[in-house]
Design a protein around this motif. Structure first.
Motif, mmCIF file in Angstrom:
data_model
loop_
_atom_site.group_PDB
_atom_site.id
_atom_site.type_symbol
_atom_site.label_atom_id
_atom_site.label_comp_id
_atom_site.label_asym_id
_atom_site.label_seq_id
_atom_site.Cartn_x
_atom_site.Cartn_y
_atom_site.Cartn_z
ATOM 1 N N ILE A 181 -7.718 16.849 -2.790
ATOM 2 C CA ILE A 181 -8.519 15.673 -3.118
ATOM 3 C C ILE A 181 -7.683 14.693 -3.927
ATOM 4 N N GLY A 182 -6.940 15.210 -4.904
ATOM 5 C CA GLY A 182 -6.091 14.336 -5.708
ATOM 6 C C GLY A 182 -5.037 13.648 -4.860
ATOM 7 N N THR A 183 -4.482 14.380 -3.881
ATOM 8 C CA THR A 183 -3.486 13.784 -2.998
ATOM 9 C C THR A 183 -4.098 12.649 -2.194
ATOM 10 N N ALA A 184 -5.312 12.868 -1.663
ATOM 11 C CA ALA A 184 -5.967 11.831 -0.869
ATOM 12 C C ALA A 184 -6.236 10.591 -1.701
ATOM 13 N N ILE A 185 -6.718 10.810 -2.950
ATOM 14 C CA ILE A 185 -7.032 9.663 -3.795
ATOM 15 C C ILE A 185 -5.767 8.904 -4.166
ATOM 16 N N SER A 186 -4.715 9.633 -4.555
ATOM 17 C CA SER A 186 -3.481 8.953 -4.947
ATOM 18 C C SER A 186 -2.877 8.225 -3.760
ATOM 19 N N PHE A 187 -2.999 8.790 -2.557
ATOM 20 C CA PHE A 187 -2.465 8.141 -1.368
ATOM 21 C C PHE A 187 -3.221 6.856 -1.077
ATOM 22 N N CYS A 188 -4.534 6.888 -1.295
ATOM 23 C CA CYS A 188 -5.353 5.702 -1.074
ATOM 24 C C CYS A 188 -4.988 4.598 -2.061
ATOM 25 N N TYR A 189 -4.729 4.979 -3.308
ATOM 26 C CA TYR A 189 -4.488 3.981 -4.344
ATOM 27 C C TYR A 189 -3.016 3.572 -4.431
ATOM 28 N N LYS A 190 -2.120 4.279 -3.746
ATOM 29 C CA LYS A 190 -0.702 3.985 -3.874
ATOM 30 C C LYS A 190 -0.382 2.528 -3.571
ATOM 31 N N PRO A 191 -0.838 1.946 -2.438
ATOM 32 C CA PRO A 191 -0.525 0.541 -2.198
ATOM 33 C C PRO A 191 -1.078 -0.378 -3.280
ATOM 34 N N MET A 192 -2.230 -0.040 -3.855
ATOM 35 C CA MET A 192 -2.810 -0.894 -4.884
ATOM 36 C C MET A 192 -1.975 -0.853 -6.156
ATOM 37 N N ALA A 216 -3.885 -6.280 1.018
ATOM 38 C CA ALA A 216 -4.147 -6.079 2.452
ATOM 39 C C ALA A 216 -2.843 -5.860 3.207
ATOM 40 N N GLY A 217 -1.786 -6.608 2.835
ATOM 41 C CA GLY A 217 -0.504 -6.427 3.487
ATOM 42 C C GLY A 217 0.064 -5.037 3.268
ATOM 43 N N LEU A 218 -0.065 -4.515 2.051
ATOM 44 C CA LEU A 218 0.435 -3.171 1.763
ATOM 45 C C LEU A 218 -0.352 -2.106 2.524
ATOM 46 N N PHE A 219 -1.665 -2.294 2.625
ATOM 47 C CA PHE A 219 -2.468 -1.342 3.396
ATOM 48 C C PHE A 219 -2.104 -1.396 4.883
ATOM 49 N N ALA A 230 -4.198 5.963 7.546
ATOM 50 C CA ALA A 230 -5.462 5.210 7.594
ATOM 51 C C ALA A 230 -6.094 5.203 6.210
ATOM 52 N N THR A 231 -5.497 4.431 5.307
ATOM 53 C CA THR A 231 -6.023 4.337 3.954
ATOM 54 C C THR A 231 -6.318 2.881 3.629
ATOM 55 N N GLY A 232 -7.066 2.687 2.566
ATOM 56 C CA GLY A 232 -7.373 1.318 2.176
ATOM 57 C C GLY A 232 -8.687 1.263 1.437
#
Length: 428
Positions: A19-30, A209-212, A221-223
């Motif tokens: 779960i932590g990996t998924a969340i960090s992956f989602c927030y990485k571009p941000m 949006a560009g980073l995603f 498929a994150t964002g």
């Protein structure tokens, strides 16, 4: 996320780790956004436009080595090549083309914001202050506008108060504008400040949006999708679309924000919301937004299951006027349709002892007495199925309301945002 939670029986530590990996992956571009250099992004856009480092360096008044080093740094940060180097120049890779398009829109927002804030006045500072903006200033100004004080902005971002003060002071000096004024222990944003902050928010939205989109090119498929939900869309349309989309893309974060139409419109204009879903407004809210109609919704009269008018096929306006109504506040599309229902029949609209915009509160109040209301069939479908509420008569003629999507003019959705909108469009 459900797939990750399903791993719980095989080991809590493993599930929590995933779960932590998924969340960090989602927030990485941000998080990655704030580490970028606006000057490097400006150089990148110039290369895309002009096709070579030398031409780009001349256009943005930097040395060729500085541009070359900036592109190397940017590619290192993003972990992928942005250009194909050839003897006759440089062409963007797919990732580079995606990011260039977003950078162009972000830089255009900054330029338009400062122009609008200056208003053609002979102010101090630089006429093209947008060319001096740094990422630290972008982050600081948005954080201060959100928090309302240097102390709170520092706590929210981890930036020191002196660095926040310095960023705002440099922006004000460069632009000749007063962006914030002190008020007690906090700050109040000026009119010029609101214009510039909106431009900064829109620029941030485009860059994120560009980073995603770059992440999506690598199969990630994150964002984040931020939906402004108006009453008619909250009950069925948005929940169904979200459930289907989430099943296909569990790692994408979806924020559903509700509130009055005027507040949602401001968040849309700021770039904090991607689109609104619900009843469209006519005349249209302005040239800076676009409305796309999906279908027409016809309202029904609703009351408790044992209401005296339950079972009536077509109650007259005179009969309806004898009962207390719970209806939306004055000036809203719902209120105008309710008033028209009576006036078109030559009957004075009855007094509405309760005005309310919360469907949850309205449904609960209907169960407490002989109240009547106007609602969409979707909003009370489950209550009707459970036998708590009944519709009185047929869907009302003349109460048709267009339901659709509202976006910023010129908005370019990411692939995931477009996929979500297709889910919404497919609901009807």
């Amino acid at each position: 996320m459900e797939q990750l939670l399903a791993q719980w029986p095989s080991g809590p530590a493993k599930a929590i780790s995933n779960i932590g990996t998924a969340i960090s992956f989602c927030y990485k571009p941000m998080m990655q956004l704030w580490s970028l250099n606006v000057r490097h992004l400006r150089a990148m856009a110039a290369i895309c436009r002009l096709g070579s480092v030398s031409a780009a360096a001349q256009a943005i008044s930097l040395s060729q080595p500085a541009v070359t080093q900036g592109m190397a740094r940017l590619e290192q940060q993003l972990g992928r090549p942005l250009f194909e180097r050839r003897t006759d120049g440089m062409t963007p890779t797919p990732a580079g083309a995606v990011l260039c398009a977003r950078v162009d829109k972000a830089l255009a927002s900054l330029a338009a914001g400062f122009r609008a804030a200056r208003g053609g006045s002979a102010l101090g500072g630089f006429a093209e202050a947008d060319r001096l903006v740094t990422m630290a200033q972008l982050r600081a100004l948005i954080a201060l506008a959100d928090a309302g004080s240097y102390i709170s902005a520092s706590a929210a971002t981890g930036l020191s108060q002196p660095s926040l003060h310095r960023a705002v002071r440099e922006l004000e000096t460069a632009s000749g504008l007063t962006l914030f004024v002190r008020r007690g222990r906090g700050v109040a944003i000026t009119k010029a400040g609101r214009i510039v902050v909106r431009a900064f928010r829109l620029a941030r939205t485009e860059l994120q949006a560009g980073l995603f989109e770059i992440a999506a090119l690598a199969g990630a498929a994150t964002g984040r999708i931020a939906v402004g939900a108006m009453p008619l869309a909250r009950a069925k349309l948005i929940p169904q679309a979200v459930a289907r989309f989430h099943a296909a893309h569990p790692e994408v974060r979806i924020d559903i924000v509700d509130g009055p139409h005027a507040e949602l419109m401001e968040q849309l204009r700021d770039g904090d919301l991607d689109f609104l879903i619900g009843a469209l407004r006519y005349p249209e809210p302005g040239k800076d937004v676009e409305q796309r109609r999906l279908f027409d919704d016809h309202l029904v009269i609703a009351g408790r299951a044992r209401h005296p008018l339950a079972g009536s096929n077509v109650p007259s306006a005179e009969e309806l006027a004898r009962y207390p109504w719970v209806i939306a506040r004055g000036g809203t599309p719902m209120r105008r349709l309710w008033e028209k229902m009576f006036t078109s029949a030559g009957v004075e609209p009855p007094a509405a002892p309760v005005t309310c915009g919360s469907v949850l509160a309205i449904r609960s109040l209907l169960l407490e007495g002989d109240y009547l209301t106007l609602l969409s069939p979707d909003q009370i479908a489950r209550d009707v199925e459970s036998g708590l509420i009944t519709t009185i008569g047929e869907p009302l003629p003349g109460t048709s309301r267009p339901i659709g999507i509202t976006v910023r003019a010129g908005w370019q959705p990411t692939g995931l945002q477009q996929e979500f909108l297709l889910q919404v469009e497919g609901m009807r």
